[in-house]
Design a protein around this motif. Structure first.
Motif, short mmCIF file in Angstrom:
data_model
loop_
_atom_site.label_atom_id
_atom_site.label_comp_id
_atom_site.label_asym_id
_atom_site.label_seq_id
_atom_site.Cartn_x
_atom_site.Cartn_y
_atom_site.Cartn_z
N TRP A 1 -14.07 -0.41 1.77
CA TRP A 1 -13.57 0.08 0.49
C TRP A 1 -14.45 1.21 0.01
N GLY B 1 -5.79 -5.24 -1.50
CA GLY B 1 -5.92 -4.48 -0.27
C GLY B 1 -5.22 -5.17 0.89
N PHE C 1 -10.85 1.66 -7.10
CA PHE C 1 -11.09 1.12 -5.77
C PHE C 1 -10.06 1.69 -4.81
N CYS C 2 -10.57 2.30 -3.74
CA CYS C 2 -9.71 3.07 -2.83
C CYS C 2 -9.91 2.63 -1.38
N LEU C 3 -8.86 2.84 -0.60
CA LEU C 3 -8.89 2.62 0.84
C LEU C 3 -8.50 3.92 1.54
N VAL D 1 -5.99 1.77 -5.03
CA VAL D 1 -5.40 0.43 -5.06
C VAL D 1 -5.50 -0.19 -6.45
N GLU E 1 -15.39 3.40 -3.71
CA GLU E 1 -15.34 3.29 -5.16
C GLU E 1 -15.54 4.68 -5.76
N ASP F 1 -6.46 5.17 4.79
CA ASP F 1 -5.45 4.61 5.68
C ASP F 1 -5.03 5.64 6.72
N MET G 1 -17.16 -5.94 0.39
CA MET G 1 -16.25 -4.82 0.11
C MET G 1 -16.38 -3.70 1.15
N TYR H 1 -13.86 -8.67 -7.63
CA TYR H 1 -13.88 -8.09 -6.29
C TYR H 1 -12.91 -8.80 -5.36
N VAL I 1 -9.43 -7.52 -6.01
CA VAL I 1 -9.24 -6.19 -5.41
C VAL I 1 -9.00 -6.33 -3.90
N ARG I 2 -9.78 -7.18 -3.24
CA ARG I 2 -9.59 -7.38 -1.79
C ARG I 2 -8.22 -7.96 -1.48
#
Length: 165
Positions: free
Chosen positions: A96, A153, A112-114, A130, A98, A116, A93, A146, A149-150
């Motif tokens: 990423w 993303g 769960f965040c990105l 996300v 959290e 950008d 991860m 997980y 979640v990926r």
């Protein structure tokens, strides 16, 4: 004898730094909090999984998470040192972040965040929510959670302009 009026030390003129040319958002800028919306070609309902998860959490957890998102976004995120709420993830991860809040009944809630910096058509870098998950106290999310979640993303990054709510 009087002192020599000439200053024997060389005075350096303050040098100005060359102007910085910006070509896009910087990690040092404050971020804009946005929610990922699935694209209609991937899911006809176009759900906003992160927002739906956040809205399903207990009131106190929602309020804490919203306040933390605002604090992290204005810090900016890579400089935020906030009491264990915002954590960079590791291993599979990596990349990423959290947002963690513990709720009533010793239950864990996660977003769960990105981050950008490459999104087209935006002035600020994005803090993208996300997805969200919750789990009982002292348990772990499964590898399948997980991986899901990926995949979200990857779906988010596959389009630019981004699919946002």
């Amino acid at each position: 004898m009087s002192p020599d009026p000439r200053d024997r030390r060389k005075r350096k003129k303050p040098q100005s730094k060359p102007p910085t040319v910006r070509t896009g958002p910087s990690p040092d800028d404050s971020h804009q909090v946005v929610f990922f919306r699935r694209h209609r070609s991937d899911d006809a309902a176009e759900p906003e999984l992160g927002r739906a998860a956040l809205n399903s959490y207990p009131t106190k957890v929602r309020a804490t998470m919203r306040a933390a998102l605002v604090a992290v976004a204005s810090a900016p995120p890579k400089r935020f040192a906030g009491g264990g709420y915002w954590e960079a993830m590791k291993g599979d991860m990596t990349g990423w972040f959290e947002l963690r809040v513990d709720g009533p009944g010793r239950h864990h809630y996660r977003l769960f965040c990105l981050l950008d910096y490459d999104a087209k058509g935006v002035d600020k870098p994005l803090l993208v929510v996300v997805d969200g998950r919750d789990k009982p106290f002292r348990t772990t999310l499964s590898a399948a959670d997980y991986a899901a979640v990926r995949r979200l993303g990857d779906e988010y990054r596959s389009r630019n302009p981004r699919s946002l709510a």
